[in-house]
Enzyme design. Structure first.
Site, PDB file in Angstrom:
ATOM      1  N   GLY A  18       0.822  -1.206   0.000  1.00 23.25           N
ATOM      2  CA  GLY A  18       0.000   0.000   0.000  1.00 23.25           C
ATOM      3  C   GLY A  18       0.852   1.250   0.000  1.00 23.25           C
ATOM      4  O   GLY A  18       2.039   1.233   0.343  1.00 23.25           O
ATOM      5  N   ARG A 132      -3.925  10.306  16.676  1.00 23.41           N
ATOM      6  CA  ARG A 132      -4.050  11.454  15.778  1.00 23.41           C
ATOM      7  C   ARG A 132      -4.489  11.111  14.363  1.00 23.41           C
ATOM      8  O   ARG A 132      -4.693  12.019  13.552  1.00 23.41           O
ATOM      9  CB  ARG A 132      -2.734  12.249  15.701  1.00 23.41           C
ATOM     10  CG  ARG A 132      -2.230  12.766  17.042  1.00 23.41           C
ATOM     11  CD  ARG A 132      -0.839  13.366  16.880  1.00 23.41           C
ATOM     12  NE  ARG A 132      -0.254  13.739  18.147  1.00 23.41           N
ATOM     13  CZ  ARG A 132      -0.337  14.938  18.687  1.00 23.41           C
ATOM     14  NH1 ARG A 132      -1.015  15.882  18.067  1.00 23.41           N
ATOM     15  NH2 ARG A 132       0.238  15.207  19.842  1.00 23.41           N
TER      16      ARG A 132
END
Length: 492
Positions: A18, A132
């Protein structure tokens, strides 16, 4: 465009798995022990300070990666060409990021994923690390189908030129993260809720099928809280309410921790008569090693000893709002004025915003300016309320209904000898209320609870035997009530 796979001693390159905004993931075969692994490699250009922080956070997460819902980290390092890398368990696709776009996930699976990932997020927070970047793409699936959270802390330390805007995953980012570097754990709570909402609706929570979905428009919707309505009759109203509250624009209205969100999701599982997925938390805080943690059938907290590198200790600690004795809600009224500003989203300590914030601010500022222009062109005009107004062509957001938790029933008894009748009642009964009747004692032969709409039960109790009754009520669209006071009789 991905960079070529680096040469890493002891590993043989297989293929590209990926590509991300700041890193690429390759599949390698580890030579000893022989196994397939995934290696995430940061793009070139990361500065030395960020590399040091990357190493430090990787060290902490490697110690926590035996958590059942965190991707195991085997090794971390820097390749010969200067790129930082992480060696992790290889999780074969398909993952939720591919599945939810093809078809929204079932409610029971989303609840299970939500509780397990909430456990992982809470574990990271207790170790002093904010994620985050929680989003569907960062929830992988193990070979055995277990959801695993990955990419802890990486997006906050990369800081390379041109990557900040991509590292900030706008569709799942809370409003406060779009313009500042938030250190509040409730920012991660927001992103987790946005991720679960995505899995239920089949696309990001602010995406519209019949309207523009560029970053500028998305930011405007996020700042106004204009969620795309979730129109699935199989999704309980209580679950929609939980997710909408966790995605509140006002940070003080969100659950105070990932654990509280996880407990709320367990309540929905119980409402649906499912066995609640257990919250498993590893607590690396200093107090965890000396305090006794109360555990129950729904929650397991394991104190662990973690060596925290200086680079992690020097960062601003995650802001964790105080909670009451039941860890269910904020322990004080929301702060106002100067106090609220100091608590809601502290910036990095002296020296200005961190690398991610510096890069993202320019991108977001331009996007926000475009969003304002688009809102005016779309017909907001002077009459539009900047906090609650909708863009032309958008339906109003679903109304948020408050929790309507029914009170515990009141149980009474009557009878004598061996013939006894238990009755239960509610102050304000509603049509469709269903009661869960639990019997206990040495005079009970069937331990399984009984679900009924009846408001009484007559029993034959043998002499000297004891039978006790507790009743709770289930109401459509609400979490179950607390159990009633236990009422007991003894046969004579």
């Amino acid at each position: 465009m991905s960079s070529p796979a680096p040469h890493i001693p002891g590993f043989s390159f297989v293929d590209l798995v990926g590509e991300g905004g700041f890193a690429d993931v390759f599949r390698y075969v580890q030579e000893l022990p022989t196994r397939q692994v995934a290696i995430k490699v940061l793009r070139s250009g990361t500065d030395l300070a960020s590399l040091e922080l990357f190493r430090a956070e990787a060290n902490v997460m490697a110690q926590l990666s035996n958590h059942p819902s965190i991707v195991p980290i085997y090794q971390a390092g820097v390749s010969s060409d200067g790129r930082a890398f992480l060696v992790m368990e290889f999780c074969p696709p398909p993952h939720v990021a591919q599945r939810y776009r093809a078809q929204p996930l079932a409610v029971d699976e989303v609840l299970d994923i939500g509780v397990k990932i909430a456990s992982a997020v809470e574990t990271a927070h207790r170790a002093g690390i904010l994620h985050r970047d929680i989003k569907p793409h960062n929830i992988l699936t193990s070979t055995f189908g277990v959801p695993l959270l990955t990419d802890f802390g990486i997006a906050s330390v990369v800081g390379e030129s041109g990557a900040g805007g991509q590292a900030l995953s706008i569709p799942w980012s809370p409003p406060e993260a779009l313009s500042a570097d938030s250190h509040d754990v409730r920012s991660d709570v927001y992103s987790l809720a946005a991720t679960l909402y995505s899995l239920l609706i089949g696309h990001p929570p602010y995406e519209r099928r019949d309207a523009p979905n560029d970053n500028a428009t998305m930011i405007t919707r996020i700042e106004r809280g204009q969620l795309t309505p979730l129109r699935r009759p199989d999704v309980p109203a209580s679950l929609v309410d939980i997710l909408r509250r966790a995605m509140s624009v006002e940070i003080e209205k969100r659950p105070v921790s990932a654990m509280v969100l996880g407990r709320q999701l367990q309540d929905v599982q119980i409402e649906l008569r499912q066995s609640p997925t257990r919250l498993e938390v590893m607590d690396a805080s200093p107090s965890a090693l000396v305090e006794e943690h109360p555990n129950d059938a729904r929650t397991l907290v394991r104190p662990v000893s973690v060596i925290v590198p200086a680079a992690v200790n020097e960062r601003p600690a995650p802001l964790r709002p105080a909670v009451d004795e039941q860890t269910r809600r904020p322990g004080a009224e929301p702060a106002t004025g100067e106090s609220a500003r100091s608590q809601s989203a502290p910036r990095r300590a002296e020296g200005g915003p961190g690398p991610r914030a510096r890069i993202a601010i320019g991108v977001v500022a331009a996007a926000f300016a475009a969003a304002v222009g688009y809102a005016v062109l779309a017909g907001g005009g002077d009459q539009a309320d900047p906090d609650t107004g909708t863009l032309r062509g958008e339906d109003p957001a679903d109304p948020v209904q408050p929790f309507d938790v029914p009170p515990a029933p009141v149980v009474t008894k009557s009878g004598k000898g061996t013939r006894w009748t238990f009755r239960w009642a509610l102050e304000e009964p509603r049509e469709g209320d269903e009661f869960k009747v639990e019997l206990s004692g040495d005079g009970v032969t069937q331990a399984a609870p009984e679900y009924t709409t009846a408001t009484s039960k007559t029993l034959t109790v043998a002499p000297a035997d004891t039978v006790c009754v507790q009743v709770s009520v289930s109401r459509k669209g609400s979490p179950p009530s607390a159990a009633s006071r236990q009422v007991c009789v003894v046969g004579q």
